[in-house]
Design a protein around this motif. Sequence first.
Motif, short mmCIF file in Angstrom:
data_model
loop_
_atom_site.label_atom_id
_atom_site.label_comp_id
_atom_site.label_asym_id
_atom_site.label_seq_id
_atom_site.Cartn_x
_atom_site.Cartn_y
_atom_site.Cartn_z
N ARG A 75 -25.23 -9.10 46.77
CA ARG A 75 -25.74 -9.57 48.05
C ARG A 75 -26.16 -11.02 48.02
N SER A 76 -26.04 -11.67 46.89
CA SER A 76 -26.36 -13.09 46.82
C SER A 76 -25.64 -13.69 45.62
N LEU A 77 -25.64 -15.02 45.54
CA LEU A 77 -24.99 -15.68 44.42
C LEU A 77 -25.64 -15.33 43.11
N SER A 78 -26.96 -15.12 43.14
CA SER A 78 -27.69 -14.82 41.91
C SER A 78 -28.20 -13.39 41.96
N SER A 79 -27.30 -12.43 41.79
CA SER A 79 -27.67 -11.03 41.84
C SER A 79 -28.75 -10.75 40.82
N ALA A 80 -29.84 -10.18 41.25
CA ALA A 80 -30.96 -9.95 40.36
C ALA A 80 -30.81 -8.62 39.63
N ALA A 81 -31.82 -8.28 38.86
CA ALA A 81 -31.75 -7.09 38.03
C ALA A 81 -31.88 -5.83 38.87
N THR A 82 -31.43 -4.71 38.33
CA THR A 82 -31.51 -3.44 39.01
C THR A 82 -32.34 -2.48 38.18
N LYS A 83 -32.72 -1.40 38.80
CA LYS A 83 -33.58 -0.44 38.10
C LYS A 83 -32.80 0.38 37.08
N ILE A 84 -31.49 0.52 37.28
CA ILE A 84 -30.66 1.31 36.38
C ILE A 84 -29.98 0.36 35.41
N ALA A 85 -30.25 0.54 34.11
CA ALA A 85 -29.71 -0.37 33.11
C ALA A 85 -28.19 -0.27 33.07
N PRO A 86 -27.47 -1.35 33.31
CA PRO A 86 -26.01 -1.33 33.29
C PRO A 86 -25.47 -1.41 31.87
N SER A 87 -24.18 -1.19 31.75
CA SER A 87 -23.53 -1.30 30.44
C SER A 87 -23.38 -2.76 30.06
N ASN A 88 -23.05 -3.00 28.79
CA ASN A 88 -22.83 -4.37 28.34
C ASN A 88 -21.68 -5.02 29.09
N THR A 89 -20.64 -4.23 29.39
CA THR A 89 -19.50 -4.76 30.14
C THR A 89 -19.93 -5.20 31.54
N THR A 90 -20.77 -4.39 32.17
CA THR A 90 -21.26 -4.73 33.50
C THR A 90 -22.12 -5.99 33.46
N LEU A 91 -22.96 -6.12 32.44
CA LEU A 91 -23.78 -7.31 32.29
C LEU A 91 -22.91 -8.56 32.15
N PHE A 92 -21.87 -8.44 31.33
CA PHE A 92 -20.96 -9.56 31.14
C PHE A 92 -20.21 -9.89 32.42
N ARG A 93 -19.69 -8.86 33.09
CA ARG A 93 -18.93 -9.07 34.32
C ARG A 93 -19.80 -9.68 35.42
N THR A 94 -21.05 -9.25 35.48
CA THR A 94 -21.96 -9.81 36.48
C THR A 94 -22.20 -11.29 36.24
N GLY A 95 -22.35 -11.67 34.96
CA GLY A 95 -22.53 -13.08 34.64
C GLY A 95 -21.34 -13.91 35.06
N VAL A 96 -20.13 -13.41 34.80
CA VAL A 96 -18.92 -14.13 35.21
C VAL A 96 -18.88 -14.27 36.73
N TRP A 97 -19.18 -13.16 37.42
CA TRP A 97 -19.10 -13.18 38.88
C TRP A 97 -20.10 -14.15 39.48
N VAL A 98 -21.31 -14.19 38.96
CA VAL A 98 -22.33 -15.09 39.51
C VAL A 98 -21.89 -16.55 39.37
N SER A 99 -21.30 -16.90 38.22
CA SER A 99 -20.83 -18.27 38.04
C SER A 99 -19.68 -18.60 38.99
N LEU A 100 -18.72 -17.70 39.08
CA LEU A 100 -17.53 -17.97 39.88
C LEU A 100 -17.79 -17.87 41.38
N SER A 101 -18.86 -17.18 41.77
CA SER A 101 -19.11 -16.97 43.20
C SER A 101 -19.85 -18.15 43.83
N ASN A 102 -19.99 -19.23 43.08
CA ASN A 102 -20.63 -20.42 43.62
C ASN A 102 -19.61 -21.56 43.65
#
Length: 242
Positions: free
Chosen positions: A127-154
Motif C-alpha cells: 500500500r505504499s513505497l515503504s511497506s512496513a512490517a506485518t504481524k505474521i513473520a514472512p519467509s526469508n524469500t518474502t523478506l528478500f522479495r519485499t526489499g527488491v519491490w520497495v527499491s524498484l517501486s520508487n
Amino acid sequence: MSWHLFAVFFASTFFISATPGPNMLLAFQYGMNYGVKRTLWTLAGLSLGLFALLLSTLLGLDVISRQSPWLLTIIKAVGAAYLIYLGISSWRNAGDGSLMSDAKELSAEVAADYAATDGAPSKPQPRSLSSAATKIAPSNTTLFRTGVWVSLSNPKAILFFAAFFPKFINFSAPLWPQYVLLTIGLFLSETIWQIVYTLGGKKLASWLDVGNRLAWLNRGCGVIFIIIAAALLAEVLNSFIA
C-alpha cells in the motif's frame, strides 16, 4: 574522477542516505519486528533493487554521452531544476511528521492487508513505497522479495540519479572506472545507514524525534540538493560560453 570529487560525492550521498526514505523506513520497521538476522534478507533485496535502478541510470547516461552530447546538457539543466525543487520541498516540508509516527502508520496500513481469510493470512497487497512490517513473520524469500519491490517501486530514484550523478562524472574521461567508484560510494553509504536503521531503529527514531533534529536533517539535504544544482547550472552555462 579525482579523489577529492569522490570524497564530495560520498559525503553528499552519506548525508542524504541518512534521511528516513522508503528503504531506510523498511529496514527500520523490519529490524524492530523481525530482528537483525532476518532483516538481512530484506537488506539484500533493497541492495539488488537499488543496483538495478543505478545500473539502468548509468547505462542511459553512458549512451547519451556518446551518441547525443547535446541531450546530456539538457539533462543537466533539467536535473538542476529537479534538484532545486527537491531542495525547496525538503526545506519547506522538513517539520512534517516524525520517524516513529510514520513507521506506526505504515505498519497499520500493511497489517490491514493481512486480514485473515478462513483462518489463514491473505496475500499482502503493498500500500505504499515503504511497506512496513506485518504481524505474521514472512519467509526469508518474502523478506528478500519485499526489499527488491520497495527499491524498484520508487521510479523517482532513477530521476534523482540522472539529476545527481552528472555533476560528479567527467564525460571526457573513461566512464566505467567512474561508474564503479560512484556505485561503490552509493552502496557503501546506503548499506551503512540501512544497518544503522536496522540495528538501532528505536534509539535512532527517539533521537531524531527530539526537537527539530529530523527537520534539520531534511533541511540539510535540501541545502545539498540546491548546492549541487547550482554547480550543474554553472557547468551548463560554461558549456555555452566556451
